[in-house]
Design a protein around this motif. Structure first.
Motif, PDB file in Angstrom:
ATOM      1  N   THR A 193     -90.925  15.318 -38.616  1.00  0.00           N
ATOM      2  CA  THR A 193     -91.650  14.607 -39.651  1.00  0.00           C
ATOM      3  C   THR A 193     -93.092  15.109 -39.672  1.00  0.00           C
ATOM      4  O   THR A 193     -93.592  15.641 -38.694  1.00  0.00           O
ATOM      5  N   THR A 194     -93.752  14.943 -40.786  1.00  0.00           N
ATOM      6  CA  THR A 194     -95.148  15.340 -40.924  1.00  0.00           C
ATOM      7  C   THR A 194     -96.030  14.155 -40.553  1.00  0.00           C
ATOM      8  O   THR A 194     -95.807  13.048 -41.030  1.00  0.00           O
ATOM      9  N   ASP A 230     -84.114  13.761 -34.480  1.00  0.00           N
ATOM     10  CA  ASP A 230     -83.410  13.289 -33.282  1.00  0.00           C
ATOM     11  C   ASP A 230     -84.240  12.241 -32.544  1.00  0.00           C
ATOM     12  O   ASP A 230     -83.689  11.271 -32.003  1.00  0.00           O
ATOM     13  N   ASN A 231     -85.572  12.441 -32.500  1.00  0.00           N
ATOM     14  CA  ASN A 231     -86.442  11.441 -31.884  1.00  0.00           C
ATOM     15  C   ASN A 231     -86.328  10.104 -32.609  1.00  0.00           C
ATOM     16  O   ASN A 231     -86.214   9.042 -31.979  1.00  0.00           O
ATOM     17  N   ILE A 232     -86.357  10.156 -33.946  1.00  0.00           N
ATOM     18  CA  ILE A 232     -86.280   8.919 -34.730  1.00  0.00           C
ATOM     19  C   ILE A 232     -84.911   8.267 -34.572  1.00  0.00           C
ATOM     20  O   ILE A 232     -84.800   7.033 -34.467  1.00  0.00           O
ATOM     21  N   LEU A 233     -83.862   9.091 -34.527  1.00  0.00           N
ATOM     22  CA  LEU A 233     -82.524   8.545 -34.256  1.00  0.00           C
ATOM     23  C   LEU A 233     -82.491   7.821 -32.920  1.00  0.00           C
ATOM     24  O   LEU A 233     -81.925   6.723 -32.806  1.00  0.00           O
ATOM     25  N   ALA A 234     -83.110   8.423 -31.916  1.00  0.00           N
ATOM     26  CA  ALA A 234     -83.137   7.808 -30.591  1.00  0.00           C
ATOM     27  C   ALA A 234     -83.895   6.481 -30.626  1.00  0.00           C
ATOM     28  O   ALA A 234     -83.479   5.495 -29.983  1.00  0.00           O
ATOM     29  N   ILE A 235     -85.008   6.444 -31.371  1.00  0.00           N
ATOM     30  CA  ILE A 235     -85.764   5.194 -31.528  1.00  0.00           C
ATOM     31  C   ILE A 235     -84.901   4.135 -32.190  1.00  0.00           C
ATOM     32  O   ILE A 235     -84.838   2.977 -31.750  1.00  0.00           O
ATOM     33  N   GLN A 236     -84.229   4.518 -33.276  1.00  0.00           N
ATOM     34  CA  GLN A 236     -83.388   3.563 -34.012  1.00  0.00           C
ATOM     35  C   GLN A 236     -82.256   3.036 -33.141  1.00  0.00           C
ATOM     36  O   GLN A 236     -81.970   1.826 -33.125  1.00  0.00           O
ATOM     37  N   GLU A 237     -81.610   3.927 -32.420  1.00  0.00           N
ATOM     38  CA  GLU A 237     -80.491   3.506 -31.566  1.00  0.00           C
ATOM     39  C   GLU A 237     -80.965   2.599 -30.447  1.00  0.00           C
ATOM     40  O   GLU A 237     -80.306   1.587 -30.126  1.00  0.00           O
ATOM     41  N   ILE A 255     -84.537   8.728 -40.233  1.00  0.00           N
ATOM     42  CA  ILE A 255     -85.613   8.634 -41.218  1.00  0.00           C
ATOM     43  C   ILE A 255     -86.437   7.388 -40.943  1.00  0.00           C
ATOM     44  O   ILE A 255     -85.881   6.298 -40.770  1.00  0.00           O
ATOM     45  N   MET A 256     -87.747   7.550 -40.894  1.00  0.00           N
ATOM     46  CA  MET A 256     -88.638   6.442 -40.591  1.00  0.00           C
ATOM     47  C   MET A 256     -88.892   5.622 -41.857  1.00  0.00           C
ATOM     48  O   MET A 256     -89.937   5.713 -42.497  1.00  0.00           O
ATOM     49  N   GLY A 257     -87.917   4.808 -42.235  1.00  0.00           N
ATOM     50  CA  GLY A 257     -88.025   4.000 -43.438  1.00  0.00           C
ATOM     51  C   GLY A 257     -88.567   2.612 -43.143  1.00  0.00           C
ATOM     52  O   GLY A 257     -88.898   2.273 -42.001  1.00  0.00           O
ATOM     53  N   PRO A 258     -88.646   1.751 -44.170  1.00  0.00           N
ATOM     54  CA  PRO A 258     -89.227   0.413 -43.998  1.00  0.00           C
ATOM     55  C   PRO A 258     -88.469  -0.468 -43.012  1.00  0.00           C
ATOM     56  O   PRO A 258     -89.084  -1.272 -42.299  1.00  0.00           O
ATOM     57  N   ASP A 259     -87.133  -0.344 -42.951  1.00  0.00           N
ATOM     58  CA  ASP A 259     -86.370  -1.164 -42.005  1.00  0.00           C
ATOM     59  C   ASP A 259     -86.703  -0.784 -40.564  1.00  0.00           C
ATOM     60  O   ASP A 259     -86.815  -1.647 -39.689  1.00  0.00           O
TER      61      ASP A 259
END
Length: 383
Positions: free
Chosen positions: A58-59, A325-332, A347-351
């Motif tokens: 991500t940027t 992959d980092n964001i996936l790990a955070i979400q999981e 994806i770093m979305g609002p949820d």
């Protein structure tokens, strides 16, 4: 590219073109335009590659803003603001959108008309319409592009744009062109490639149609008090007088106006970075592009073009660019702990931001919704 059967798609392309031709004619495109343009359409593997490509990282807000709002672009924007003052003032009178915003959109979309994209739009859209991933959306865009050619706005061979079909000085998608483009120079055509009056008036009309309020700005940089409750930066709208009571000041420490104007606090790089109060027009800008980063960039560039200085609190440049992959790990990790991010998608979305904010609040962290070092360490996510 793995997973894309280019050869099969290319072989099926002629049959798909036949179907698209029939659909276009049924939708009101002249049979001559549909036949001629689609007969020349080519399957572009590069377009599918670009559609499938997802950036690994991500940027960060600092990288995004610094690339788009820089001294060179500000200087050029100020120069063009003066050069085209008569035209821009006319657009402002007719639409309510101030000239610096029009120049800002122009600068961000095509670097002031220096790069429109080099892809042949009919071929790009036909390729995407024949791809199952977003076929319905791009079929609609292709038919709209054919209607634009039909009306004589531009010859098919000159219709170039981005790989996804965005076109002209302000990068309108074909459906947006049909609904919002106007003839700004009185020559009987809506030409967003070769007529700056058409492009600027169309941009103004689009923003007006999205609900632009000419009485107010987009937002502003602000300072938050040390004890600020970052859970309030969740998109809720409060009156300026309420933010004032909570200790929010302008970027120079001056009291906010004691007004009932509604605004929300936005902290695009967490509590360490700049804070903004976003007004109604911030949401209008997001009607053009659904990115908060983009909306801040448009507003800040417009302010700079109008004569304002740099941000008082520039975004920190040492924040990590998170991979999918980092964001996936955070979400999981959040989902496992009972903080619902929805279906993990990287994806770093609002949820996801909402789940981070709730997790932070429950664990004694600054609840800014930003996955900083403390959140990553607490969740056991290793970069």
């Amino acid at each position: 590219m793995p997973g894309i059967a280019y050869s099969d798609a290319a072989e099926d392309f002629p049959l798909c073109i036949e179907r698209l031709e029939s659909q276009a004619i049924e939708a009101g495109v002249s049979s001559q335009t549909a036949k001629d343009v689609l007969a020349s359409a080519e399957y572009l593997e590069r377009v599918i590659e670009l559609d499938r490509r997802q950036p690994e990282f991500t940027t960060t807000f600092a990288d995004y803003l610094n690339r788009r709002v820089n001294d060179q672009r500000v200087s050029k924007g100020r120069e063009l603001l003066q050069e085209h003052r008569e035209l821009l003032d006319r657009v402002t009178r007719e639409t309510g959108v101030p000239a610096p915003y029009l120049v800002s959109f122009w600068g961000l979309e095509t670097n002031f008309g220096t790069y429109f994209g080099k892809m042949p739009v009919p071929s790009s859209l036909a390729t995407l319409a024949c791809d199952p991933r977003r076929s319905n959306f791009f079929t609609e865009q292709l038919i709209a592009a054919l209607r634009i050619i039909d009306e004589g706005a531009i010859p098919a061979e000159q219709m170039e744009g981005s790989w996804a079909g965005a076109m002209g000085h302000v990068q309108f998608m074909p459906t947006v062109f049909l609904r919002h483009a106007v003839d700004g120079d009185g020559d009987g055509k809506r030409d967003l490639w070769n007529s700056l009056p058409d492009a600027m008036m169309s941009a103004g009309k689009f923003l007006e149609d999205l609900g632009w309020n000419g009485d107010y700005r987009w937002g502003r940089e602000v300072l938050l008090p040390e004890n600020f409750d970052y859970e309030l930066a969740d998109g809720r709208k409060l009156a300026l007088e309420e933010w004032r009571k909570l200790g929010v000041t302008d970027a120079f420490g001056n009291a906010l106006a004691n007004e009932p104007i509604k605004a929300s606090v936005v902290v695009p790089s967490g509590h360490r970075g700049p804070a903004f109060l976003a007004y109604h027009n911030f949401g209008v800008i997001m009607g053009w592009n659904r990115s908060e980063f983009y909306a801040i960039a448009v507003g800040h560039l417009a302010d700079r073009i109008a004569g304002a200085g740099e941000l008082q609190n520039p975004p920190p440049e040492d924040l990590p660019a998170l991979s999918r992959d980092n964001i996936l790990a955070i979400q999981e990790a959040l989902n496992e702990k009972g903080f619902d991010t929805g279906e993990p998608d990287g994806i770093m979305g609002p949820d996801t931001r909402s789940a981070i904010r709730t997790y932070q609040a429950k664990n004694g962290l600054v609840a800014d919704g930003y996955p900083g070092d403390a959140v990553l360490e607490s969740l056991g996510v290793v970069l």
